[in-house]
Design an enzyme around this catalytic site. Structure first.
Site, PDB file in Angstrom:
ATOM      1  N   PHE A  31       0.826  -1.217   0.068  1.00 20.80           N
ATOM      2  CA  PHE A  31      -0.203   0.091   0.145  1.00 20.80           C
ATOM      3  C   PHE A  31       0.546   1.234  -0.060  1.00 20.80           C
ATOM      4  O   PHE A  31       1.791   1.409   0.716  1.00 20.80           O
ATOM      5  CB  PHE A  31      -0.964   0.004   1.334  1.00 20.80           C
ATOM      6  CG  PHE A  31      -2.068   1.519   1.275  1.00 20.80           C
ATOM      7  CD1 PHE A  31      -3.123   0.946   0.592  1.00 20.80           C
ATOM      8  CD2 PHE A  31      -1.639   2.358   1.797  1.00 20.80           C
ATOM      9  CE1 PHE A  31      -3.799   2.183   0.465  1.00 20.80           C
ATOM     10  CE2 PHE A  31      -2.366   3.416   1.881  1.00 20.80           C
ATOM     11  CZ  PHE A  31      -3.815   3.328   0.955  1.00 20.80           C
TER      12      PHE A  31
ATOM     13  N   SER B 198      -7.446   9.041   2.983  1.00 18.86           N
ATOM     14  CA  SER B 198      -6.806  10.257   3.510  1.00 18.86           C
ATOM     15  C   SER B 198      -7.986  11.313   3.842  1.00 18.86           C
ATOM     16  O   SER B 198      -8.871  11.125   4.409  1.00 18.86           O
ATOM     17  CB  SER B 198      -5.834  10.993   2.817  1.00 18.86           C
ATOM     18  OG  SER B 198      -4.590  10.139   2.744  1.00 18.86           O
TER      19      SER B 198
ATOM     20  N   CYS C 116      -4.235   8.854  -0.666  1.00 21.55           N
ATOM     21  CA  CYS C 116      -2.932   8.034  -0.803  1.00 21.55           C
ATOM     22  C   CYS C 116      -3.335   7.006  -1.569  1.00 21.55           C
ATOM     23  O   CYS C 116      -4.323   6.755  -2.518  1.00 21.55           O
ATOM     24  CB  CYS C 116      -2.669   7.777   0.671  1.00 21.55           C
ATOM     25  SG  CYS C 116      -4.260   6.702   1.567  1.00 21.55           S
TER      26      CYS C 116
ATOM     27  N   PHE D 181      -8.920   1.587  10.438  1.00 25.58           N
ATOM     28  CA  PHE D 181      -9.370   0.731   9.312  1.00 25.58           C
ATOM     29  C   PHE D 181      -8.946  -0.626   9.835  1.00 25.58           C
ATOM     30  O   PHE D 181      -8.565  -1.032  10.701  1.00 25.58           O
ATOM     31  CB  PHE D 181      -8.274   1.157   8.151  1.00 25.58           C
ATOM     32  CG  PHE D 181      -8.544   2.280   7.578  1.00 25.58           C
ATOM     33  CD1 PHE D 181      -9.766   2.602   6.631  1.00 25.58           C
ATOM     34  CD2 PHE D 181      -7.701   3.521   8.081  1.00 25.58           C
ATOM     35  CE1 PHE D 181      -9.806   3.798   6.060  1.00 25.58           C
ATOM     36  CE2 PHE D 181      -8.147   4.745   7.499  1.00 25.58           C
ATOM     37  CZ  PHE D 181      -9.061   4.954   6.425  1.00 25.58           C
TER      38      PHE D 181
ATOM     39  N   SER E  55      -6.671   7.148  10.155  1.00 29.04           N
ATOM     40  CA  SER E  55      -6.793   8.528   9.469  1.00 29.04           C
ATOM     41  C   SER E  55      -7.427   9.588  10.570  1.00 29.04           C
ATOM     42  O   SER E  55      -8.480   9.122  11.517  1.00 29.04           O
ATOM     43  CB  SER E  55      -7.593   8.543   8.281  1.00 29.04           C
ATOM     44  OG  SER E  55      -6.753   7.991   7.361  1.00 29.04           O
TER      45      SER E  55
ATOM     46  N   GLU F 234       2.112  -1.080   8.164  1.00 31.96           N
ATOM     47  CA  GLU F 234       2.621  -2.336   7.815  1.00 31.96           C
ATOM     48  C   GLU F 234       4.047  -1.974   7.857  1.00 31.96           C
ATOM     49  O   GLU F 234       4.612  -1.144   7.075  1.00 31.96           O
ATOM     50  CB  GLU F 234       2.129  -2.888   6.413  1.00 31.96           C
ATOM     51  CG  GLU F 234       0.724  -3.438   6.474  1.00 31.96           C
ATOM     52  CD  GLU F 234      -0.339  -2.159   6.132  1.00 31.96           C
ATOM     53  OE1 GLU F 234      -1.121  -2.502   5.317  1.00 31.96           O
ATOM     54  OE2 GLU F 234      -0.136  -1.169   6.315  1.00 31.96           O
TER      55      GLU F 234
END
Length: 571
Positions: free
Chosen positions: A248, A311, A325, A464, A470, A488
């Site tokens: 990502f 974002s 993003c 998330f 965020s 990550e």
């Protein structure tokens, strides 16, 4: 007074009479439903070429087509290729994403009967086929290098002389009896050679190639040959490390648009001159073009704030800030936003544009026009006149890109913006932003200490699944801050942005860096010329445990820009 809508699903777009409000024959806006995907564009864009699309949007059109429940014209074609066609009509350039081919564009161009695009694609196909024919005189040679984990970054950056990275293998190839030590990898690189040109001896090779050959010889030659087709099958079937699997792109693309009007005094605007007059459902249509959704929404007296699936967005009276993003297509929002600002707010002048981002880790995964900064600049140049593009930092390590207009601004603007971009943040801090470790966004905000950066802020956060975070924070007098986290380990990333007064920046940067403890970080500061003391910045913006290895200053017409790059001291 602050109002919040946490459940965006309560808004039903089908209940809004979009046909009469936006898509009637008097409006310049057109909604198209191509293969189930919505595209928002203008009638004037579709009328640029004599085609099926120009006939479709005429008030006395002889074409019969159904409308969906949002008032969009239904067209049963491929939406990915239609996106290429629509962008061509917008700016006259043919830009293909990595997974699309010229033949697919040609088929769509012929269906819509866009003659100039048909000729352009045919010429592109002829040039491509000629290149392939020319490539018939070349061979691709593969080499293999064994390296330790800490050597990978240096190895990648040292590839020159036409050598190209192909694959990194972290486990022994299938069927191999040789077990590589813990922390060692096989790195596959390749290069095309002309069949008619043979290297007579090693003295013809550059020092870089000699290093590659020498390191490649570390592989046990009695087990594998680098030219062996058997070896090629083995390495293609072996397990790849995570850098070629899940990924990502945390680095955001940031767009800031400022507006004014030729018909009103900037210091005495009319009630219409307010970007917050744009209906929210139309804003969400624009965000659909960017490939992101609204997760949380709130309003204050000065600001509308959106927490997005990728974002954030902030909307003020005369300007907006949109940052996204991942693989989002941020620049697809530019032209629709210009039209909405004109139609709903009376803004007929773009006062200033700022588009910026850091260097992508995996640019090949981005969608057009974000596949390179050159493509982004070309796209923006097709929308605006007098654009200027800048690159700050070391392009072979990390850098930061900026596009802005080379003009003085009419309106009054906030005089400062701070952005802090952090990589290699503390892994223990990143664990907070996994749902398996934290029950809610509020808990993550408190555990990390984000709520203590500005104790008086109204915070709207989102955690998330399975990981990622965020938040948008609203402060008095139109100030804000926002944080986005990709936790990550292989591509961890944290960004922070605020527009509070410049005199707070040194303390804020220190707070943020102490929370996330990154291995590296960059700061970019926009400020009015009266706000920035360059000498003070050199002396004050220094932080314990970090070396400032880059410090660059760009003097723009209305603002000064200061870019700094910091790296943690070796332990």
């Amino acid at each position: 007074m602050l109002t919040v809508d946490d459940n965006i699903e309560t808004i039903s777009l089908s209940s809004i009479d979009t046909r009469s409000k936006l898509f009637d024959t008097k409006s310049d806006w057109i909604l198209l439903n191509v293969g189930g995907r919505h595209f928002l564009t203008t009638r004037s864009t579709l009328l640029k070429e004599e085609s099926f699309l120009s006939r479709l949007c005429q008030s006395n059109s002889d074409l019969k087509t159904d409308l969906d429940d949002k008032g969009g014209y239904l067209i049963d074609r491929d939406p990915d290729y239609f996106n290429v066609v629509l962008n061509y009509l917008r700016h006259g350039k043919l830009i293909l994403e990595n997974n699309l081919v010229e033949e697919g564009v040609l088929e769509e161009a012929e269906f819509y009967n866009i003659q100039t695009l048909i000729e352009l694609v045919k010429e592109r196909i002829r040039e491509r086929d000629k290149r392939k024919a020319d490539d018939g005189t070349t061979n691709r040679v593969y080499r293999v290098m064994q390296c330790k984990e800490k050597e990978i970054t240096h190895l990648m950056s040292s590839l020159t002389d036409g050598w190209k990275f192909e694959q990194l293998i972290g486990h022994s190839p299938v069927g191999s009896s040789y077990i590589y030590p813990e922390g060692e990898f096989l790195c596959i690189v390749s290069k095309q050679y002309d069949r008619n040109v043979r290297e007579e001896n090693s003295s013809c090779l550059s020092p870089r190639v000699k290093i590659l050959q020498e390191r490649g010889s570390r592989i046990k030659k009695n087990r594998y040959s680098v030219q062996s087709p058997i070896f090629c099958r083995l390495y293609l079937s072996s397990k790849r490390v995570r850098m070629t699997g899940h990924f990502f792109e945390g680095a955001e693309k940031l767009l800031e648009l400022w507006f004014t009007s030729n018909t009103t005094d900037p210091n005495n605007p009319t009630p219409q001159n307010d970007l917050r007059n744009i209906p929210r459902d139309l804003m969400e249509e624009v965000l659909d073009l960017v490939n992101c959704k609204v997760l949380r929404y709130a309003q204050s007296d000065t600001t509308d704030t959106y927490v997005l699936s990728e974002s954030s967005m902030f909307v003020f009276r005369t300007h907006l800030v949109l940052k996204t993003c991942g693989e989002t297509t941020l620049l697809h929002a530019v032209q629709p936003l210009l039209g909405l600002a004109r139609d709903y707010c009376g803004f007929d002048v773009v006062d200033q544009v700022y588009y910026s981002r850091r260097k992508f880790l995996r640019p090949e995964l981005q969608k057009a026009p974000h596949t390179s900064f050159d493509h982004e600049v070309a796209y923006l140049d097709s929308c605006f006149e007098g654009g200027s593009a800048y690159v700050l930092g070391r392009t072979n390590v990390d850098c930061w890109y900026l596009y802005t207009l080379d003009k003085s601004c009419v309106g009054t603007k906030s005089t400062q913006t701070l952005e802090v971009i952090m990589t290699d943040p503390d892994p223990n801090v990143m664990k907070i932003f996994y749902q398996e470790n934290t029950n809610s966004a509020t808990e993550a905000t408190q555990k990390a200490g984000i709520d203590k950066i500005f104790p008086n802020a109204k915070i709207f956060d989102y955690l998330f699944d399975p990981c990622g975070y965020s938040m948008n924070g609203l402060l008095p007098d139109g100030y804000y801050f926002t944080i986005h986290i990709t936790p990550e380990p292989d591509f961890s990333y944290v960004s922070f942005e605020t527009n509070v007064p410049y005199h707070q920046y040194n303390e804020i940067i220190d707070k943020v860096v102490k929370i996330f403890n990154p291995g590296k970080f960059t700061t970019t500061i926009f400020g009015g010329k009266a706000d920035l003391s360059l000498d003070l910045h050199r002396k004050s913006f220094l932080y314990l445990d970090y070396d400032r290895t880059d410090h660059q200053i760009v003097c723009l017409i209305d603002h000064d820009l200061i870019y700094s790059y910091y790296k943690k001291h070796p332990s």
